[in-house]
Design an enzyme around this catalytic site. Structure first.
Site, mmCIF file in Angstrom:
data_model
loop_
_atom_site.group_PDB
_atom_site.id
_atom_site.type_symbol
_atom_site.label_atom_id
_atom_site.label_comp_id
_atom_site.label_asym_id
_atom_site.label_seq_id
_atom_site.Cartn_x
_atom_site.Cartn_y
_atom_site.Cartn_z
ATOM 1 N N HIS A 66 0.854 -1.193 0.000
ATOM 2 C CA HIS A 66 0.000 0.000 0.000
ATOM 3 C C HIS A 66 0.886 1.236 0.000
ATOM 4 O O HIS A 66 1.543 1.522 1.011
ATOM 5 C CB HIS A 66 -0.920 0.007 1.223
ATOM 6 N N ASN A 98 -6.307 1.142 -2.891
ATOM 7 C CA ASN A 98 -7.110 1.871 -1.886
ATOM 8 C C ASN A 98 -6.461 3.173 -1.430
ATOM 9 O O ASN A 98 -6.209 3.398 -0.256
ATOM 10 C CB ASN A 98 -7.456 0.977 -0.688
ATOM 11 N N HIS A 183 -9.494 -9.895 -1.660
ATOM 12 C CA HIS A 183 -9.462 -9.622 -0.214
ATOM 13 C C HIS A 183 -10.681 -10.370 0.336
ATOM 14 O O HIS A 183 -11.811 -9.917 0.191
ATOM 15 C CB HIS A 183 -9.563 -8.110 0.024
ATOM 16 N N HIS A 236 -3.380 -12.318 1.351
ATOM 17 C CA HIS A 236 -3.134 -12.467 2.796
ATOM 18 C C HIS A 236 -3.907 -13.603 3.487
ATOM 19 O O HIS A 236 -4.748 -13.365 4.355
ATOM 20 C CB HIS A 236 -3.335 -11.146 3.547
ATOM 21 N N ASP A 309 1.934 -7.049 2.347
ATOM 22 C CA ASP A 309 0.769 -6.233 2.744
ATOM 23 C C ASP A 309 1.251 -5.008 3.535
ATOM 24 O O ASP A 309 0.642 -4.616 4.543
ATOM 25 C CB ASP A 309 -0.266 -7.039 3.534
ATOM 26 N N HIS A 313 0.734 3.426 8.372
ATOM 27 C CA HIS A 313 -0.187 4.344 9.052
ATOM 28 C C HIS A 313 0.646 5.187 10.000
ATOM 29 O O HIS A 313 1.656 4.719 10.534
ATOM 30 C CB HIS A 313 -1.237 3.585 9.863
HETATM 31 O O1 DOR Z 1 -4.424 -4.420 7.705
HETATM 32 C C1 DOR Z 1 -4.779 -4.015 6.606
HETATM 33 N N1 DOR Z 1 -4.427 -2.790 6.159
HETATM 34 N N2 DOR Z 1 -5.528 -4.802 5.839
HETATM 35 C C2 DOR Z 1 -6.066 -4.373 4.691
HETATM 36 O O2 DOR Z 1 -6.741 -5.141 4.046
HETATM 37 C C3 DOR Z 1 -5.887 -2.972 4.258
HETATM 38 C C4 DOR Z 1 -4.654 -2.405 4.815
HETATM 39 C C5 DOR Z 1 -4.558 -0.901 4.676
HETATM 40 O O3 DOR Z 1 -4.782 -0.395 3.575
HETATM 41 O O4 DOR Z 1 -4.227 -0.229 5.655
HETATM 42 ZN ZN ZN Z 2 -3.614 -5.083 1.671
#
Ligand code: DOR
Ligand code: ZN
Length: 434
Positions: A66, A98, A183, A236, A309, A313
């Site tokens: 991501h 996303n 997913h 995942h 994955d 954040h």
């Molecule tokens: O833990 C996750 N974070 N799972 C996901 O499916 C999305 C991802 C995110 O975009 O932060």
């Molecule tokens: Zn993901």
């Protein structure tokens, strides 16, 4: 300029062996692979990289990353993600849609490709959304997205709840030569859950996400792949039940491939017992029995790919009560060490482990890379499998540091990353061993 990489042991996931060779790189490509000592040329045109005691591996490929650009650049930009990738030994990454706005149009796909090219760091392959705004309702324009450079489609982060929409997605994607990445999450079962539903969630009083939330959807995707004879890739994988369902599907010849992430074979749900939000991830960390089943699934070839994955954040989303924190952890800079642990634990051989981080994802996505042979682009990493260190927040090159591995001891580290014959990253370590 000729680059010679000498004295390293070359891990070849194609032949499944480890050999002492010298690699000669010219014009961005692997020009020759020679037995040690056979290369005699010297002079200013020759640059030598000494890989003694190191492993030379095909550039790692992460098919599940991501990057938060466009929209959430304070967490990660395309270039900070590329930097974290090359530091971790990855030469190619595929990024999930996303973002804000989501990658559901040609414009966003093209933006990502253009922006990524400017840095000259890891190659970036966009994965476009399956549905408009990832709402699960209307399919995006797969043909246009493919033409713009998307390599797969996924609504990752969200589940395509409507089975009819998913069926059409599989058919439409096969027609356009795009892989569909699922997913798998039954949102009605997981909706307010924040961790795995089991003894730990009961003890610490947090709402659980049952394993069945994942398994029901894994089963649905496989039923749809069987119905349509269109391939599907399960993202995942985290539960023993999912591994079992995928194994049976593969035995029956249904076109399914699967990935897991390093945290699912390295950590279990006890990790969240201290309410550590860095261990909050979706799907959640499961039981020790699930962890074992994931390892078995990797060993038996049920799980084809290891993908991080990588989900950055910031503290704004993570330094909160556990219930309110965002799901996700970074992974680009820890994946290699955690995967090498599987080799030390004799779960995978070295070529198999490296293959799950390079050759397999290349084959699932249909992108170049994952093998080193004469004539291919010189994308590779030189790694030190013996180096031991404690992961420190300040060592992380990603813009975010939401990793449950900070403060933990890791073994095995990338030392040098080469893309198209250029050294794009090299560790400047003062430690005598590392
Ligand atoms: O833990 C996750 N974070 N799972 C996901 O499916 C999305 C991802 C995110 O975009 O932060
Ligand atoms: Zn993901």
């Amino acid at each position: 300029m000729i680059t010679r990489i000498r004295a390293g042991r070359f891990v070849d996931p194609v032949k499944g062996c480890v050999e002492q060779v010298e690699l000669i790189i010219e014009k961005g490509k692997i020009a020759r692979i020679l037995p040690p000592g056979e290369f005699k040329e010297e002079g200013p045109r020759i640059r030598t990289i000494n890989a003694a005691d190191k492993l030379i591996v095909p550039g790692l490929i992460d098919m599940h990353v991501h990057l938060r650009e466009p929209g959430e650049e304070y967490k990660e930009t395309i270039d900070s993600g590329q930097m974290a990738a090359v530091a971790g030994g990855f030469t190619s990454i595929a990024c999930m849609p996303n973002t804000m706005p989501p990658n559901d149009t040609r414009a966003v796909t093209e933006f990502i490709i253009e922006k990524a090219k400017r840095t000259g760091l890891a190659r970036v392959y966009p994965i476009a959304a399956i549905t408009v705004m990832q709402k699960g309702e209307r399919l995006t324009e797969f043909g246009e997205l493919k033409e713009a450079g998307a390599v797969a489609v996924s609504d990752d982060g969200f589940c395509v709840t409507n089975s009819e929409v998913m069926r059409r997605a599989l058919e439409y994607a096969r027609y356009h030569g795009l892989m569909v990445i699922s997913h798998s999450e039954d949102l009605n079962l997981s909706r307010s859950g924040v961790m795995h539903e089991g003894v730990v969630s009961t003890r610490i009083g947090l709402q659980g996400i049952p394993a069945a939330s994942e398994e029901i959807m894994v089963f649905r995707e496989i039923s749809l792949a069987a119905l349509t004879n269109c391939p599907v890739h399960i993202a995942h994988v985290s539960t023993a039940g999912s591994v079992e369902i995928i194994k049976r599907a593969k035995d029956a010849g249904i076109p399914v491939t699967a990935e897991t992430a390093p945290h699912y074979f390295s950590l279990d749900h006890k990790e969240v017992a201290g309410y550590n939000t860095y261990a909050k991830v979706k799907p959640p960390l499961r039981t020790p029995e699930d962890v074992q089943a994931i390892k078995d699934g990797l060993a038996e070839g049920v799980i084809d790919v290891i993908a991080t994955d990588h989900a950055p954040h910031s503290d704004i989303e993570k330094k909160l009560e556990f219930d309110k924190a965002a799901f996700g952890m970074i992974g680009l800079e820890t994946a290699l060490a955690l995967t090498l642990q599987l080799v030390r634990d004799k779960i995978l051989g070295l070529p198999e482990a490296i293959g799950k981080l390079s050759l397999s994802p290349a084959s699932v996505l249909g992108i170049p890379g994952g093998c080193i042979k004469t004539g291919v682009q010189a994308d590779l990493a030189v790694i030190d499998p013996e180096c031991e260190y404690v992961l420190k927040r300040e060592d992380i090159l990603s813009k975010s540091w939401n990793s449950p591995f900070i403060g933990k001891k890791l073994k095995g580290r990338n030392e040098l990353t080469m893309i198209g014959g250029e050294i794009v990253w090299e560790r400047k370590s003062k430690h005598p061993r590392c």
